[in-house]
Design a protein around this motif. Structure first.
Motif, PDB file in Angstrom:
ATOM      1  N   GLU A  84      -2.866  -2.538  -2.166  1.00 42.56           N
ATOM      2  CA  GLU A  84      -1.622  -2.079  -1.546  1.00 42.56           C
ATOM      3  C   GLU A  84      -1.841  -0.778  -0.780  1.00 42.56           C
ATOM      4  OE1 GLU A  84       1.218  -1.714  -4.630  1.00 42.56           O
ATOM      5  OE2 GLU A  84       1.623  -3.870  -4.775  1.00 42.56           O
ATOM      6  N   TYR A  85      -2.595   0.125  -1.363  1.00 42.35           N
ATOM      7  CA  TYR A  85      -2.871   1.400  -0.703  1.00 42.35           C
ATOM      8  C   TYR A  85      -3.610   1.174   0.611  1.00 42.35           C
ATOM      9  CZ  TYR A  85      -5.509   5.673   0.287  1.00 42.35           C
ATOM     10  OH  TYR A  85      -6.097   6.745   0.901  1.00 42.35           O
ATOM     11  N   ASP A  86      -4.630   0.333   0.597  1.00 46.22           N
ATOM     12  CA  ASP A  86      -5.377   0.061   1.827  1.00 46.22           C
ATOM     13  C   ASP A  86      -4.531  -0.675   2.852  1.00 46.22           C
ATOM     14  OD1 ASP A  86      -7.700   1.332   1.090  1.00 46.22           O
ATOM     15  OD2 ASP A  86      -8.580  -0.440   0.156  1.00 46.22           O
ATOM     16  N   ALA A  87      -3.645  -1.563   2.381  1.00 43.45           N
ATOM     17  CA  ALA A  87      -2.790  -2.305   3.314  1.00 43.45           C
ATOM     18  C   ALA A  87      -1.851  -1.358   4.058  1.00 43.45           C
ATOM     19  CB  ALA A  87      -1.997  -3.366   2.558  1.00 43.45           C
ATOM     20  N   TYR A  88      -1.198  -0.450   3.346  1.00 39.71           N
ATOM     21  CA  TYR A  88      -0.288   0.492   4.001  1.00 39.71           C
ATOM     22  C   TYR A  88      -1.060   1.560   4.778  1.00 39.71           C
ATOM     23  CZ  TYR A  88       3.762  -1.538   1.709  1.00 39.71           C
ATOM     24  OH  TYR A  88       4.747  -2.396   1.312  1.00 39.71           O
ATOM     25  N   ARG A  89      -2.272   1.872   4.334  1.00 39.98           N
ATOM     26  CA  ARG A  89      -3.086   2.804   5.122  1.00 39.98           C
ATOM     27  C   ARG A  89      -3.467   2.180   6.462  1.00 39.98           C
ATOM     28  NH1 ARG A  89      -8.257   2.734   5.901  1.00 39.98           N
ATOM     29  NH2 ARG A  89      -8.594   1.252   4.187  1.00 39.98           N
ATOM     30  N   THR A  90      -3.861   0.925   6.446  1.00 33.98           N
ATOM     31  CA  THR A  90      -4.202   0.239   7.694  1.00 33.98           C
ATOM     32  C   THR A  90      -2.987   0.119   8.607  1.00 33.98           C
ATOM     33  OG1 THR A  90      -5.891  -1.025   6.510  1.00 33.98           O
ATOM     34  CG2 THR A  90      -5.181  -1.875   8.648  1.00 33.98           C
ATOM     35  N   ASP A  91      -1.828  -0.173   8.024  1.00 33.98           N
ATOM     36  CA  ASP A  91      -0.610  -0.283   8.822  1.00 33.98           C
ATOM     37  C   ASP A  91      -0.266   1.043   9.485  1.00 33.98           C
ATOM     38  OD1 ASP A  91       1.666  -1.544   9.851  1.00 33.98           O
ATOM     39  OD2 ASP A  91       2.898  -0.858   8.182  1.00 33.98           O
TER      40      ASP A  91
END
Length: 377
Positions: free
Chosen positions: A270-277
């Motif tokens: 989740e952290y990487d997903a929102y960081r990428t977004d």
């Protein structure tokens, strides 16, 4: 005179010689009708003939003579003729007023209670829809991140030290499960061997009684097999205790840590997903449309970053406690297993029983009161 006596006062008032009383009564009846009901028609007088207009009271000219009911040319008394159109208008006006009153009562009821009911029903539905919307967005972002990582297009956050410790735990879990499986196989084989030894000892004992010339030889072998079977029961108890302890370590202690590890990995995705977004939004243009999205993405990124860091710290502490507990449990169980196996195959029953007492393992030893031939020598 009899006819005049039978006439009612109303008849005398409605039909008179001079017509004055009848006119007054007619005017009173009309005024009473106008006051009692919503009649809005006006009175028109026909010039020569008693013409009945729509919803109108028609009055003929007064000639001063008595009315003759049989004569068609004589002036007619005041009459009111029914009108279907007027009746329909009256019914429409009455029904409209009734509908208006009912509508007003319905509005009052809706204003008093129905709106509150609608709000009570609306709030849970809106909350559920909002939860479903957030879950859908989060699932979409996480799925996209996982696919991008597997395809080699996305970047992932890696804590090298923590990942190495997690890999060690996973590898140890597989190895401990294999040790438990082999120990269970050994226990099953030992139980079968003990059953065979008991049967063989019973056969030797029977032959010792039935063969006097070989009584001692069969008796020695019967005692030996019974002693081995009894020592096997002691060893089997130690092995089962070892299996139960390692199973508890694997299925409860390590599995509990693995659950925390899975939660940590989900938080990392989740952290990487929102960081990428957030990174993709920062690379795009900045205008009145994208700035609110960037701010919202920044808030979500910070929330999931804090969650990821918290889960990372929790897993690190959990791994430390697991290592300490694992060393303590396996240290005792490995000593038990070694001492029990060594004492069994050395034929040292006293040392085997002492090992079980050391680890508080209580076994019922059948035939312990009668020492065997091997114990005596």
């Amino acid at each position: 005179m009899a006819d005049e006596a039978c006439r009612s006062p109303a008849a005398e008032l409605s039909v008179s010689s001079n017509g004055d009383s009848g006119g007054d009564v007619f005017q009173r009846d009309v005024s009473h009708g106008l006051s009692s009901g919503p009649i809005t028609s006006h009175i028109h007088s026909a010039p020569d003939h008693g013409i009945m207009t729509e919803g109108v009271v028609a009055v003929g000219p007064y000639t001063g003579q008595k009315s003759q009911p049989s004569s068609s040319s004589s002036p007619s008394s005041p009459t009111v003729a029914p009108s279907p159109v007027a009746a329909s208008r009256l019914s429409r006006s009455g029904s409209a007023s009734q509908v208006e009153r009912e509508t007003g009562s319905v509005k009052e009821q809706s204003n008093s209670g129905a709106v509150v009911l609608a709000d009570d029903m609306k709030n849970p539905a809106m909350e559920k829809l909002e939860l479903v919307r957030k879950w859908s967005i989060n699932t979409y972002k996480c799925t996209k991140q996982i696919l991008s990582e597997k395809l080699g297009r996305g970047s992932r956050t890696v804590d090298l030290e923590l990942e190495a410790r997690i890999d060690v735990v996973r590898d140890n879990k597989r190895k401990y499960e294999q040790v438990v499986k082999l120990a269970q196989t050994l226990a099953n084989q030992l139980a079968q061997m003990m059953q065979t030894q008991r049967q063989l000892g019973d056969a030797f004992a029977d032959l010792s009684l039935k063969t006097p010339e070989l009584h001692e030889e069969f008796g020695y072998n019967a005692d030996t097999q019974k002693l081995l079977s009894k020592n096997g029961e002691t060893l089997l108890g130690a092995i089962n205790f070892f299996i139960a302890s390692v199973n508890t370590l694997v299925d409860k202690t390590i599995e509990d840590t693995m659950i925390n590890i899975k939660q940590y990995e989900a938080a990392r995705i989740e952290y990487d997903a929102y960081r990428t977004d957030l990174e993709e939004l920062n690379l795009g243009p900045r205008d009145t449309t994208t700035l609110p999205k960037i701010e919202q993405s920044q808030i979500q990124f910070q929330i999931h970053r804090e969650k990821y860091e918290k889960m990372r710290n929790d897993v690190s502490i959990k791994l430390k406690f697991l290592e300490e507990n694992k060393v303590k449990v396996l240290h005792n169980q490995l000593i038990l297993f070694h001492n029990a196996i060594a004492a069994y195959f050395a034929g040292n029953q006293q040392h085997l029983e002492q090992t079980l007492r050391q680890f508080h393992i209580k076994l019922k030893m059948p035939g312990a009161d009668t020492p065997s031939w091997l114990e005596e020598h």
